[in-house]
Scaffold this motif. Structure first.
Motif, PDB file in Angstrom:
ATOM      1  N   ASN A  46       0.814  -1.219   0.000  1.00 19.69           N
ATOM      2  CA  ASN A  46       0.000   0.000   0.000  1.00 19.69           C
ATOM      3  C   ASN A  46       0.848   1.271   0.000  1.00 19.69           C
ATOM      4  OD1 ASN A  46      -2.344  -1.581   0.164  1.00 19.69           O
ATOM      5  ND2 ASN A  46      -2.134  -1.712   2.387  1.00 19.69           N
ATOM      6  N   GLY A  47       2.173   1.113  -0.090  1.00 20.76           N
ATOM      7  CA  GLY A  47       3.059   2.269  -0.107  1.00 20.76           C
ATOM      8  C   GLY A  47       3.365   2.818   1.269  1.00 20.76           C
ATOM      9  N   ILE A  48       3.036   2.054   2.306  1.00 16.90           N
ATOM     10  CA  ILE A  48       3.300   2.492   3.672  1.00 16.90           C
ATOM     11  C   ILE A  48       4.651   1.940   4.115  1.00 16.90           C
ATOM     12  CG2 ILE A  48       2.501   2.392   6.063  1.00 16.90           C
ATOM     13  CD1 ILE A  48      -0.350   2.049   4.895  1.00 16.90           C
ATOM     14  N   GLU A  49       5.503   2.847   4.582  1.00 16.61           N
ATOM     15  CA  GLU A  49       6.842   2.464   5.008  1.00 16.61           C
ATOM     16  C   GLU A  49       6.808   2.075   6.489  1.00 16.61           C
ATOM     17  OE1 GLU A  49      10.743   4.324   3.331  1.00 16.61           O
ATOM     18  OE2 GLU A  49      10.135   5.440   5.106  1.00 16.61           O
ATOM     19  N   THR A  50       7.339   0.901   6.801  1.00 16.01           N
ATOM     20  CA  THR A  50       7.383   0.438   8.187  1.00 16.01           C
ATOM     21  C   THR A  50       8.817   0.086   8.567  1.00 16.01           C
ATOM     22  OG1 THR A  50       6.919  -1.836   7.509  1.00 16.01           O
ATOM     23  CG2 THR A  50       5.038  -0.498   8.165  1.00 16.01           C
ATOM     24  N   GLN A  51       9.095   0.197   9.843  1.00 16.40           N
ATOM     25  CA  GLN A  51      10.417  -0.157  10.359  1.00 16.40           C
ATOM     26  C   GLN A  51      10.446  -1.669  10.534  1.00 16.40           C
ATOM     27  OE1 GLN A  51      12.587   2.463  10.801  1.00 16.40           O
ATOM     28  NE2 GLN A  51      14.197   0.946  11.023  1.00 16.40           N
ATOM     29  N   TYR A  52      11.181  -2.367   9.673  1.00 11.74           N
ATOM     30  CA  TYR A  52      11.218  -3.828   9.673  1.00 11.74           C
ATOM     31  C   TYR A  52      12.279  -4.357  10.645  1.00 11.74           C
ATOM     32  CZ  TYR A  52      10.964  -8.578   7.838  1.00 11.74           C
ATOM     33  OH  TYR A  52      10.799  -9.933   7.713  1.00 11.74           O
ATOM     34  N   ILE A  53      13.447  -3.719  10.662  1.00 15.66           N
ATOM     35  CA  ILE A  53      14.505  -4.067  11.606  1.00 15.66           C
ATOM     36  C   ILE A  53      15.041  -2.785  12.234  1.00 15.66           C
ATOM     37  CG2 ILE A  53      15.197  -6.190  10.425  1.00 15.66           C
ATOM     38  CD1 ILE A  53      17.631  -4.659   9.295  1.00 15.66           C
ATOM     39  N   LYS A  54      15.806  -2.952  13.297  1.00 12.48           N
ATOM     40  CA  LYS A  54      16.385  -1.808  13.989  1.00 12.48           C
ATOM     41  C   LYS A  54      17.272  -1.002  13.043  1.00 12.48           C
ATOM     42  CE  LYS A  54      20.039  -2.126  16.697  1.00 12.48           C
ATOM     43  NZ  LYS A  54      20.928  -2.581  17.753  1.00 12.48           N
ATOM     44  N   GLU A  55      17.121   0.318  13.084  1.00 13.19           N
ATOM     45  CA  GLU A  55      17.953   1.194  12.259  1.00 13.19           C
ATOM     46  C   GLU A  55      19.391   1.139  12.752  1.00 13.19           C
ATOM     47  OE1 GLU A  55      18.165   5.824  10.738  1.00 13.19           O
ATOM     48  OE2 GLU A  55      16.745   5.264  12.287  1.00 13.19           O
ATOM     49  N   ARG A  56      20.326   1.022  11.819  1.00 14.93           N
ATOM     50  CA  ARG A  56      21.750   0.995  12.151  1.00 14.93           C
ATOM     51  C   ARG A  56      22.345   2.376  11.874  1.00 14.93           C
ATOM     52  NH1 ARG A  56      19.925  -3.784  12.484  1.00 14.93           N
ATOM     53  NH2 ARG A  56      21.162  -5.522  13.196  1.00 14.93           N
ATOM     54  N   LYS A  57      23.299   2.774  12.674  1.00 11.39           N
ATOM     55  CA  LYS A  57      23.908   4.103  12.546  1.00 11.39           C
ATOM     56  C   LYS A  57      25.096   4.132  11.601  1.00 11.39           C
ATOM     57  CE  LYS A  57      21.275   5.894  15.751  1.00 11.39           C
ATOM     58  NZ  LYS A  57      19.998   6.316  15.296  1.00 11.39           N
ATOM     59  N   SER A  58      25.684   2.957  11.333  1.00 14.92           N
ATOM     60  CA  SER A  58      26.927   2.938  10.582  1.00 14.92           C
ATOM     61  C   SER A  58      26.873   1.938   9.424  1.00 14.92           C
ATOM     62  CB  SER A  58      28.076   2.564  11.530  1.00 14.92           C
ATOM     63  OG  SER A  58      29.241   2.294  10.812  1.00 14.92           O
ATOM     64  N   LYS A  59      27.293   2.402   8.259  1.00 16.03           N
ATOM     65  CA  LYS A  59      27.355   1.530   7.088  1.00 16.03           C
ATOM     66  C   LYS A  59      28.404   0.439   7.279  1.00 16.03           C
ATOM     67  CE  LYS A  59      26.473   3.572   3.177  1.00 16.03           C
ATOM     68  NZ  LYS A  59      26.566   4.288   1.893  1.00 16.03           N
ATOM     69  N   SER A  60      29.425   0.722   8.088  1.00 15.03           N
ATOM     70  CA  SER A  60      30.467  -0.283   8.325  1.00 15.03           C
ATOM     71  C   SER A  60      29.912  -1.494   9.071  1.00 15.03           C
ATOM     72  CB  SER A  60      31.654   0.324   9.081  1.00 15.03           C
ATOM     73  OG  SER A  60      31.275   0.715  10.380  1.00 15.03           O
ATOM     74  N   ASN A  61      28.913  -1.294   9.929  1.00 14.85           N
ATOM     75  CA  ASN A  61      28.270  -2.423  10.604  1.00 14.85           C
ATOM     76  C   ASN A  61      27.554  -3.316   9.597  1.00 14.85           C
ATOM     77  OD1 ASN A  61      29.041  -1.994  13.240  1.00 14.85           O
ATOM     78  ND2 ASN A  61      27.284  -0.696  13.695  1.00 14.85           N
TER      79      ASN A  61
END
Length: 88
Positions: A46-61
């Motif tokens: 439906n075009g709704i964005e949901t948080q699927y996993i915890k947001e990470r702060k670093s691309k290196s992770n």
């Protein structure tokens, strides 16, 4: 004789990212970039964005987790190319 690659167990963060890869691919028919994995968001039908996993702060992770998944035999990808992930 075909040699089968052994898959090793996953840690919590590795399993979380692996499941995100599967879910993202199911919705978009393409694998996410490291930036998209960092955000942890997934768009539904439906075009709704949901948080699927915890947001990470670093691309290196994300880089580290993706390389660990590759080393453990769960995924493969081509270095230096975007969205070339393959689920094994």
């Amino acid at each position: 004789m075909v040699k089968k690659k052994v898959k090793f167990g996953l840690t919590g963060p590795q399993k979380e990212v692996y499941n995100y890869l599967l879910a993202f691919y199911q919705v978009n028919n393409i694998f996410p970039t490291y930036t998209q994995i960092m955000s942890g968001k997934l768009m539904d039908d439906n075009g709704i964005e949901t948080q699927y996993i915890k947001e990470r702060k670093s691309k290196s992770n994300i880089w580290r987790i993706m390389h660990e998944l590759k080393a453990r035999g769960w995924i493969d990808f081509q270095e230096s190319k975007k969205q070339t992930t393959i689920i094994l």
